[in-house]
Every structure is written in structure tokens, then in C-alpha cells.
Enzyme design. Structure first.
Site, mmCIF file in Angstrom:
data_model
loop_
_atom_site.group_PDB
_atom_site.id
_atom_site.type_symbol
_atom_site.label_atom_id
_atom_site.label_comp_id
_atom_site.label_asym_id
_atom_site.label_seq_id
_atom_site.Cartn_x
_atom_site.Cartn_y
_atom_site.Cartn_z
ATOM 1 N N ASP A 7 27.478 55.874 57.142
ATOM 2 C CA ASP A 7 26.792 55.263 56.018
ATOM 3 C C ASP A 7 26.535 56.126 54.978
ATOM 4 O O ASP A 7 27.239 56.792 54.558
ATOM 5 C CB ASP A 7 25.689 54.362 56.451
ATOM 6 C CG ASP A 7 25.649 53.174 55.605
ATOM 7 O OD1 ASP A 7 24.790 52.408 55.971
ATOM 8 O OD2 ASP A 7 26.351 53.002 54.683
ATOM 9 N N HIS B 45 12.630 66.595 64.161
ATOM 10 C CA HIS B 45 13.722 67.163 64.947
ATOM 11 C C HIS B 45 13.348 68.514 65.569
ATOM 12 O O HIS B 45 13.088 69.475 64.861
ATOM 13 C CB HIS B 45 14.935 67.336 64.034
ATOM 14 C CG HIS B 45 16.210 67.635 64.758
ATOM 15 N ND1 HIS B 45 16.682 66.861 65.775
ATOM 16 C CD2 HIS B 45 17.120 68.623 64.591
ATOM 17 C CE1 HIS B 45 17.826 67.350 66.206
ATOM 18 N NE2 HIS B 45 18.111 68.421 65.511
ATOM 19 N N SER C 225 18.410 70.295 69.858
ATOM 20 C CA SER C 225 19.559 69.656 69.231
ATOM 21 C C SER C 225 20.809 69.900 70.092
ATOM 22 O O SER C 225 20.768 69.683 71.300
ATOM 23 C CB SER C 225 19.721 70.181 67.800
ATOM 24 O OG SER C 225 20.577 69.347 67.050
#
Length: 454
Positions: free
Chosen positions: A387, A412, A185
Site C-alpha cells: 500500500d 516496535h 524485530s
């Protein structure tokens, strides 16, 4: 020494952790919960420790400059690191440097996961470095704004250089030992950038799910989640995607009705703030979005409360009478499962309470650094999911020395997690490809040592 760059960038099902409040908070706590679960379970740790204490990881502290870009400022702080010497052959053996990101690092960072799993094959020394201002590596003065100006990826990369030099002296590491950075990440971005900026110090990097492109409006977030919910390979379907939309439409309908419908909604979905204001309604909707996104982001990982397959089963009335079940009822059940797993009583809080928590300047000893990461996203990256991560990454090779790997059924940073019997064929193949690429690089490093190249 020949210079090689690695940026292994995937997997597919990646979700932004960084909404303004509720989405960020819930997703970050899901990540922390999964990390703690894997570190505390024997299966997750994957350790085979003997009776001797020599196999146990060691903790250490490095004195780092608070402002490495100002030679007249000599203030410093202590940065934590962990070391696993269990497989180190010494001499010219490689060093696997596991970089920390926006949270604390524990002993599991050098004893479990991909860097530790690869160490025996090459006799590597495994070291992890906690990111400044996270975990216990917080400078004196805490998290006041005056201090946070020393928190950035630029400062973190300077820490990597300083740590690389200091640890080489401390452990008497040979100048010919190749250093390879690992990270996932944001920490994966740091690993890739460290190789780009300091090729004379970092021989290669393995960057998992690394968002190397900063964007303010991360509108692609929900596009990836939507496609993932329709993926039959992980238990999704067109019907599941439609059920998610139907469940959210029902929540919005009840919010518009107000009164008793709104009060019932607050109770059923465990919202700890009143839903009369638009801000508190946004907190609830954001938390629900994070719940669905979390099922995608952490799909298939040990300790994850919900997988995509399980979430879709709930929304479609799996295990019960479908004629008496609705997607909204399935969403309610999903909320209960996640909250129970995290040990929380609330899915969302009031906007005022969320802002108050973010204003706290007291260091948090847990793995979650909400205030610090909000500062970094505001000043450096954006990543606002209006969103998942792979759309901000590099998913095609940029050259012979810049490889990219997309694991199509991986969640992930899943390639960095401990191996499990339930790992998918694509994940196993991805890890094999990373192993083979490292084998190529380390062979080149050995050839360079023989030739005496620098």
C-alpha cells in the site's frame, strides 16, 4: 536439562520497515537515529560506571566460516561481538546473548536496554553478536551478489551456534550456565528460531516484535497503522485518521494537476527528484507513508522525531488557528520536523538514484544495510507493505513453555529499550511479566543443575 521455549511477541504498534525503496530507507534511518540517540544520551544508556575501566564493554572478534554448510569451503570472516561483564557472577550464572539484526551493533547493545537491565538481578554475562554482512562483520569481497548468497537467516543461526560454543571456551563458561537469547524485530525471529532449532544449546529466548511468519504481500501493514492513528490511548482519534487521509488526498490531487502545482509540491515536501514520472511520485508517496508509519512504529521512544500525539496535533492544526490550517499544512510541518531531526535535506529521491544506491557493493560502516536487507527480503521473507509487525507474529500462548505477551500501548521493540519515567503502565507491566517468566525459567535451570539433568 528441561527444555523451555519463550517467544514474547508484541507490541501492538508495529510497522513494516521493508518497502521497496523510499519507505524502507526512511524508516530504517529513523530506527538508526533513535538507536544512536539512546546510546549517546546518559538517560538512554542508563549507565552508572565507576572510575574503573572494568565496567566498560569489551569488543571482540570471532572467526566464522563463510559457508558453514560446506565442509570443503574453509573461507572465513570476522564477526564482531560485545561483552558486558559488569554483573557476571561467573560459575553457573546465566548468559544473555543479544542477537543483532539488519544493522550494526555498538557497545550500547550490552550496556543499555532490557538484557542489560535484567543482568544485575541474576548476575548474568551479557554478550551481543553482530549479524553477518552488517556493521563491521562483512566478509572479504564486500556486498557482491556472489557473496550475498552466504547471507540468510539460516547462516545467521549457524553463526549463533558457532559463537555459543566459541564464547563458552573463551570465557570459561560452565556447561551448566543457561544461555538465553534476546532479540527484537528480525533479530527477535532469530532468537525464537535459535531456541526452536537448538534447544540443547539455547535454554530460552525473549523475542520482541518478532515477525516469525514470512509473507510476500503484507497488506495488513496499513490496517495496523490506521487503527493506531485512531487509538485515543496514544493520542490518536477518528479525526486524526481522517486528517491523514485528507492530507494524502491533497498530495495526490496536486500530483495529478502537474505543472506549477507539482513543482510547488516538490519544494514543499522536500522531494529531491522531479515528480513528472510515476516512479518518482511513488517514491514521494512511499516516503510520506513511512513518515506516518514511523510515528506509529516508534511512538513514545526516546529520540523519535514525532509521536502519534504530535503528528495528530500537527494534522489537526494544534497550536495554531485551525480555521487557517489544513491537514496538508500539518503534513508539511511533519516533514520538516523529521528531516531536521535526521539531518537530511530530502524526504525522497528519484527512483533512479535510489536504485543506484542499492546497487553499490561498497560496505557501509553506518548502521543501515539497505542492500543487504533488500536481498534478504527478496530471497527469504517478502514483507512488502503494499500500500506492523505483530500481525506476522504469535500473540497468543502456544503452550505452557511458549508464552506470548501483547503490550497494547507499546511501539516496535519498546520493551527492549531503556526504562524511562514516562513509560506507560502497560509497558511496565509487560517488563514485569518478562522478568517473572525469566525467574521461572532460571529457577528450573537451577533445579535441573541440582538433579544433574542434561
Amino acid at each position: 536439562m528441561t527444555v523451555w521455549l519463550a517467544r514474547w511477541l508484541g507490541p501492538l504498534l508495529l510497522v513494516s520497515l521493508w518497502g521497496l525503496s523510499a519507505p524502507a530507507s526512511l524508516l530504517r534511518r529513523l530506527g538508526e537515529h533513535i538507536q544512536q540517540f539512546q546510546e549517546s544520551s546518559a538517560q538512554g544508556l542508563g549507565l552508572s560506571l565507576g572510575p574503573g575501566a572494568a565496567a566498560l564493554p569489551k569488543v571482540g572478534w570471532l572467526e566464522q566460516l563463510l559457508d558453514p554448510f560446506n565442509v570443503s569451503d574453509r573461507r572465513s570472516f570476522l564477526q564482531r561481538y560485545w561483552v558486558n561483564e559488569q554483573h557476571w557472577v561467573g560459575e553457573d550464572g546465566p548468559i544473555f546473548l543479544h542477537l543483532g539484526g539488519e544493522g550494526s551493533l555498538g557497545p550500547g547493545s550490552v550496556m543499555r536496554g532490557h538484557p542489560a537491565a535484567l543482568a544485575p538481578a541474576w548476575g548474568a554475562l551479557v554478550i551481543s553478536l553482530e549479524h553477518r554482512f552488517y556493521g563491521l562483520s562483512i566478509p572479504a569481497g564486500g556486498l557482491e551478489m556472489a557473496q550475498l548468497r552466504f547471507l540468510s537467516s539460516r547462516h545467521a543461526l549457524a553463526d549463533v551456534v558457532s559463537a555459543r560454543l566459541a564464547l563458552s571456551r573463551l570465557f570459561n563458561i560452565s556447561s551448566s550456565s543457561p544461555w538465553i537469547c534476546f532479540g527484537g524485530s528480525y533479530a527477535g525471529s532469530l532468537a525464537a528460531w535459535a531456541r526452536l532449532k537448538f534447544p540443547h544449546l539455547i535454554f530460552a529466548s525473549v523475542a520482541s516484535s518478532a515477525p516469525v511468519r514470512a509473507v510476500l504481500d503484507f497488506s495488513e501493514y496499513n490496517d495496523v497503522v490506521s487503527r493506531s492513528l485512531m487509538s485515543t490511548a496514544i493520542g490518536g482519534s477518528l479525526e486524526c485518521r481522517a486528517a491523514v487521509s485528507a492530507a494524502f488526498a491533497e498530495v495526490e490531487r496536486r500530483l495529478r494537476l502537474g505543472g506549477a502545482a507539482q513543482a510547488a509540491l516538490r519544494s514543499e515536501l522536500s522531494a529531491c527528484g522531479t515528480l513528472g514520472s510515476a516512479e518518482n511520485q511513488a517514491e514521494l508517496l512511499g516516503a510520506l507513508q513511512a513518515l506516518v508509519g514511523g510515528a506509529v512504529q516508534y511512538d513514545g521512544q526516546a529520540g523519535a522525531p514525532l509521536s502519534v500525539r504530535q503528528l495528530c496535533g500537527l494534522l489537526l492544526g494544534g497550536g495554531g488557528n485551525r480555521s487557517h490550517s489544513t491537514p496538508y499544512c500539518g503534513l508539511r510541518r511533519a516533514v520538516q520536523i523529521v528531516l531536521h531531526s535526521l539531518g537530511q535535506k530530502c524526504l525522497s529521491f528519484s527512483r533512479a538514484e535510489t536504485v543506484a544506491q542499492l546497487r553499490s557493493t561498497e560496505p557501509q560502516l553506518s548502521g543501515v544495510g539497505d542492500r543487504q536487507w533488500l536481498y534478504q527480503t527478496c530471497t527469504e521473507f517478502g514483507f512488502w507493505d503494499t500500500d506492523p509487525w505483530h500481525v506476522l507474529s504469535v500473540t497468543q500462548a502456544l503452550g505452557s513453555s511458549e508464552s506470548a505477551l501483547l503490550i497494547r500501548t507499546g511501539s516496535h521493540c519498546l520493551d527492549m529499550a531503556p526504562e524511562r519515567p514516562s513509560d506507560s503502565p502497560s509497558l511496565r507491566l509487560g517488563r514485569q511479566n518478562i522478568f517473572q517468566q525469566l525467574q521461572t525459567w532460571l529457577k528450573l535451570a537451577k533445579e535441573s543443575q541440582v538433579k544433574g539433568e542434561v
